[in-house]
Motif scaffolding. Structure first.
Motif, PDB file in Angstrom:
ATOM      1  N   ALA A 157      -5.174  -9.310  -1.283  1.00  0.00           N
ATOM      2  CA  ALA A 157      -5.692  -7.306  -0.812  1.00  0.00           C
ATOM      3  C   ALA A 157      -5.440  -6.905   0.433  1.00  0.00           C
ATOM      4  N   VAL A 158      -4.539  -5.940  -0.026  1.00  0.00           N
ATOM      5  CA  VAL A 158      -3.904  -5.201   1.027  1.00  0.00           C
ATOM      6  C   VAL A 158      -4.389  -3.551   0.654  1.00  0.00           C
ATOM      7  N   ALA A 159      -5.045  -3.038   1.708  1.00  0.00           N
ATOM      8  CA  ALA A 159      -5.445  -1.085   2.710  1.00  0.00           C
ATOM      9  C   ALA A 159      -4.766  -0.771   3.703  1.00  0.00           C
ATOM     10  N   ILE A 160      -4.738   0.531   3.346  1.00  0.00           N
ATOM     11  CA  ILE A 160      -4.115   1.315   4.669  1.00  0.00           C
ATOM     12  C   ILE A 160      -5.357   1.957   4.703  1.00  0.00           C
ATOM     13  N   MET A 161      -5.927   1.950   6.088  1.00  0.00           N
ATOM     14  CA  MET A 161      -7.161   3.110   6.317  1.00  0.00           C
ATOM     15  C   MET A 161      -6.960   3.794   7.888  1.00  0.00           C
ATOM     16  N   ARG A 162      -7.270   4.593   8.055  1.00  0.00           N
ATOM     17  CA  ARG A 162      -7.060   6.068   9.005  1.00  0.00           C
ATOM     18  C   ARG A 162      -7.753   5.890   9.889  1.00  0.00           C
TER      19      ARG A 162
ATOM     20  N   GLU B 118     -11.711   5.585   6.987  1.00  0.00           N
ATOM     21  CA  GLU B 118     -11.305   6.492   5.941  1.00  0.00           C
ATOM     22  C   GLU B 118      -9.908   5.171   4.986  1.00  0.00           C
ATOM     23  N   THR B 119     -10.520   5.131   3.746  1.00  0.00           N
ATOM     24  CA  THR B 119      -9.256   5.116   3.043  1.00  0.00           C
ATOM     25  C   THR B 119      -8.621   4.778   2.417  1.00  0.00           C
ATOM     26  N   LEU B 120      -7.269   5.662   2.815  1.00  0.00           N
ATOM     27  CA  LEU B 120      -6.032   6.148   2.085  1.00  0.00           C
ATOM     28  C   LEU B 120      -5.411   5.141   0.801  1.00  0.00           C
ATOM     29  N   SER B 121      -5.596   3.327   1.171  1.00  0.00           N
ATOM     30  CA  SER B 121      -5.051   2.903  -0.323  1.00  0.00           C
ATOM     31  C   SER B 121      -5.880   1.506  -0.600  1.00  0.00           C
ATOM     32  N   SER B 122      -6.941   0.821  -1.319  1.00  0.00           N
ATOM     33  CA  SER B 122      -7.092  -0.300  -0.900  1.00  0.00           C
ATOM     34  C   SER B 122      -6.369  -1.059  -2.701  1.00  0.00           C
ATOM     35  N   GLU B 123      -5.990  -2.237  -2.119  1.00  0.00           N
ATOM     36  CA  GLU B 123      -5.349  -2.711  -3.846  1.00  0.00           C
ATOM     37  C   GLU B 123      -5.914  -4.147  -3.500  1.00  0.00           C
ATOM     38  N   LEU B 124      -6.000  -4.533  -4.730  1.00  0.00           N
ATOM     39  CA  LEU B 124      -6.717  -5.922  -5.346  1.00  0.00           C
ATOM     40  C   LEU B 124      -6.395  -7.235  -6.224  1.00  0.00           C
ATOM     41  N   PHE B 125      -5.649  -7.908  -6.105  1.00  0.00           N
ATOM     42  CA  PHE B 125      -5.170  -8.662  -7.330  1.00  0.00           C
ATOM     43  C   PHE B 125      -6.435 -10.181  -7.440  1.00  0.00           C
ATOM     44  N   SER B 126      -6.823  -9.433  -8.231  1.00  0.00           N
ATOM     45  CA  SER B 126      -8.221 -11.183  -8.302  1.00  0.00           C
ATOM     46  C   SER B 126      -7.473 -12.224  -8.925  1.00  0.00           C
ATOM     47  N   GLN B 127      -6.927 -13.289  -8.559  1.00  0.00           N
ATOM     48  CA  GLN B 127      -7.097 -14.140  -9.633  1.00  0.00           C
ATOM     49  C   GLN B 127      -8.385 -15.295  -9.983  1.00  0.00           C
ATOM     50  N   ALA B 128      -9.333 -14.708  -9.846  1.00  0.00           N
ATOM     51  CA  ALA B 128     -10.187 -15.262 -10.675  1.00  0.00           C
ATOM     52  C   ALA B 128     -10.243 -16.382 -11.117  1.00  0.00           C
TER      53      ALA B 128
ATOM     54  N   SER C  11       1.272  -4.950  -0.973  1.00  0.00           N
ATOM     55  CA  SER C  11       2.084  -3.659  -0.081  1.00  0.00           C
ATOM     56  C   SER C  11       2.695  -3.109  -0.553  1.00  0.00           C
ATOM     57  N   GLU C  12       3.619  -3.042  -1.226  1.00  0.00           N
ATOM     58  CA  GLU C  12       4.603  -1.769  -1.646  1.00  0.00           C
ATOM     59  C   GLU C  12       3.112  -0.329  -2.724  1.00  0.00           C
ATOM     60  N   LEU C  13       2.681  -1.186  -3.510  1.00  0.00           N
ATOM     61  CA  LEU C  13       1.586  -0.539  -3.707  1.00  0.00           C
ATOM     62  C   LEU C  13       0.974   0.416  -3.097  1.00  0.00           C
ATOM     63  N   ALA C  14       0.300  -0.450  -2.396  1.00  0.00           N
ATOM     64  CA  ALA C  14      -0.984   0.381  -1.210  1.00  0.00           C
ATOM     65  C   ALA C  14       0.274   1.633  -0.778  1.00  0.00           C
ATOM     66  N   LEU C  15       1.402   1.341   0.180  1.00  0.00           N
ATOM     67  CA  LEU C  15       2.060   2.021   0.602  1.00  0.00           C
ATOM     68  C   LEU C  15       2.376   3.405  -0.189  1.00  0.00           C
ATOM     69  N   LYS C  16       2.817   3.357  -1.834  1.00  0.00           N
ATOM     70  CA  LYS C  16       3.112   4.011  -2.179  1.00  0.00           C
ATOM     71  C   LYS C  16       1.610   4.718  -2.977  1.00  0.00           C
ATOM     72  N   ASN C  17       0.219   4.115  -2.956  1.00  0.00           N
ATOM     73  CA  ASN C  17      -0.519   4.871  -3.201  1.00  0.00           C
ATOM     74  C   ASN C  17      -1.057   5.740  -2.011  1.00  0.00           C
TER      75      ASN C  17
END
Ligand code: KG4
Length: 377
Positions: A38-43, A47-57, A83-89
């Motif tokens: 999981a990668v997120a960008i918080m302000r 405040e969540t600017l983006s929050s990405e998750l890849f579940s391997q379940a 990480s790239e996706l989190a920045l983009k979103n």
């Protein structure tokens, strides 16, 4: 001599004042303690600017549980793209990042190390502070994202796959553990019971769904008490009792009422947890109670807490489902408060499979850097 993280703190505290004056701080957060990348960008923390998750379940479901090496390899394979996706979103560039927060304990050591080393590389290349975050403190912080008005002090129960704790959240970074499971975590118990019933991994959601159609009074399951420790819990006896019921039925070729077993199990787990949390809240005179961790998604446990809180006239904070399980937004949020309190990592930053949520990282780092200093200074 190898720098300790403490050495760079004074410079970073100056930065922190600057950020406080401007009231903008962008934290890039990483969580890889188990099987979720999981990668997120918080302000400014909440405040969540983006929050990405890849579940391997799905990949671990093949084996009936998390395979540590597979988890680490998958983290390594996807963390860059995520990480790239989190920045983009989030609509920002790397240059906008003011600090990097990362989970360094507790968790699977190889999995944690992927996140920690990625975070080190990013912080080094951007020349921004690195913030070590305790996974359990992150789970508590999920509540700050969901409830902007929530501030310590309050009581929080953290019920996840690896931990079952009752914590006094005195301040954002001052946490005292009041009670804990002496053996299995509640989530571990859900997962093992589900495995015996052939429900796959993770077991909690499947058992929760089945329990909706069951009679929760059909099975009388154990409620262990630990003498002298009113807030401590035990779940291994409950797990063994259910496994024995399943095996006995198999041996006798009897058909088990699985939904009722699931419902009785959820009721018993709730009966172990809820009264202890409410008693701790009464003792500390807290009227704010928060839930955290994957098992807080359980519908029976949520309903029982809601009822108990209403009876006690307490306010209950329950994060939405996406914030109950592992995610990086919670790490970025807690990272913000750790940052303000002066927590810093440097290139010596290590990962720890176990660490109590009430301990500061300083002690663990001091032990590691002390050993290294002896060898390499
Ligand atoms: O917090 P989390 O995502 O990971 C850890 O930090 O451990 O929690 C995962 C745990 C798993 O044991 C999973 O079975 C459990 O949370 N879980 C549930 C439910 N949803 C997830 N347990 C009971 N009922 C649920 N609805």
């Amino acid at each position: 001599m190898i720098n300790t993280h403490v050495a760079s703190a004074s410079i970073d505290i100056q930065r922190c004042r600057l950020y406080n004056a401007e009231r903008i701080m962008i934290i890039f957060a990483i969580e890889t303690s188990c099987d979720e990348t999981a990668v997120a960008i918080m302000r400014n923390g909440r405040e969540t600017l983006s929050s990405e998750l890849f579940s391997q379940a799905d990949m671990h479901a093949l084996y009936g549980g998390v395979v540590p090496e597979i988890a680490s390899r998958n983290h390594a394979a996807v963390i860059g793209r995520l990480s790239e996706l989190a920045l983009k979103n989030a609509g920002i560039s790397k240059r906008d990042i003011d600090a990097v927060a990362v989970t360094c304990a507790p968790g699977l050591i190889g999995a944690l190390l992927v996140g920690v080393n990625f975070a080190k590389g990013l912080a080094l290349s951007l020349d921004v502070p690195l913030i070590p975050v305790h996974h359990i403190r992150g789970h508590i912080a999920a509540n700050y994202i969901a409830y902007p008005e929530l501030e310590p002090p309050f009581l929080c129960t953290i019920v996840s796959g690896g931990n079952t704790l009752i914590a006094d959240v005195r301040e954002y970074t001052d946490i005292a553990i009041l009670g804990r499971s002496r053996d299995d975590a509640a989530g571990e118990c859900f997962d093992k019971v589900a495995r015996v019933l052939g429900l796959g991994y993770p077991g909690g959601p499947a058992l929760d769904k089945l329990a909706q159609d069951g009679d929760d009074t059909l099975f009388d399951l154990p409620h262990p008490v630990i003498d002298g420790f009113p807030y401590d819990m035990s779940f291994s006896g409950l797990k063994t009792a259910i496994i024995n019921i399943v095996h006995n039925a198999e041996q006798k070729s009897e058909t088990l009422e699985i939904p009722s077993l699931a419902a009785s199990f959820a009721r018993t787990t709730s009966e172990i947890l809820v009264p202890r949390v409410m008693a701790a809240a009464r003792e500390l005179r807290y009227d704010k109670i928060a839930l955290a961790g994957g098992v807080a998604a359980n519908s029976r446990i949520r309903a029982d807490f809601l009822k108990a809180a209403e009876e006690e006239k307490s306010t209950l904070f329950i994060p939405p489902l996406n914030l109950c399980g592992d995610n990086a937004a919670m790490i970025g949020c807690q990272g913000y408060y750790e940052y303000l309190a002066g927590a810093r990592g440097n290139m010596d930053l290590d990962a720890f499979a176990t660490m109590d949520a009430d301990k500061s990282f300083d002690m663990a780092f001091a032990a590691v850097t002390g050993e290294l200093d002896g060898k390499y200074n």
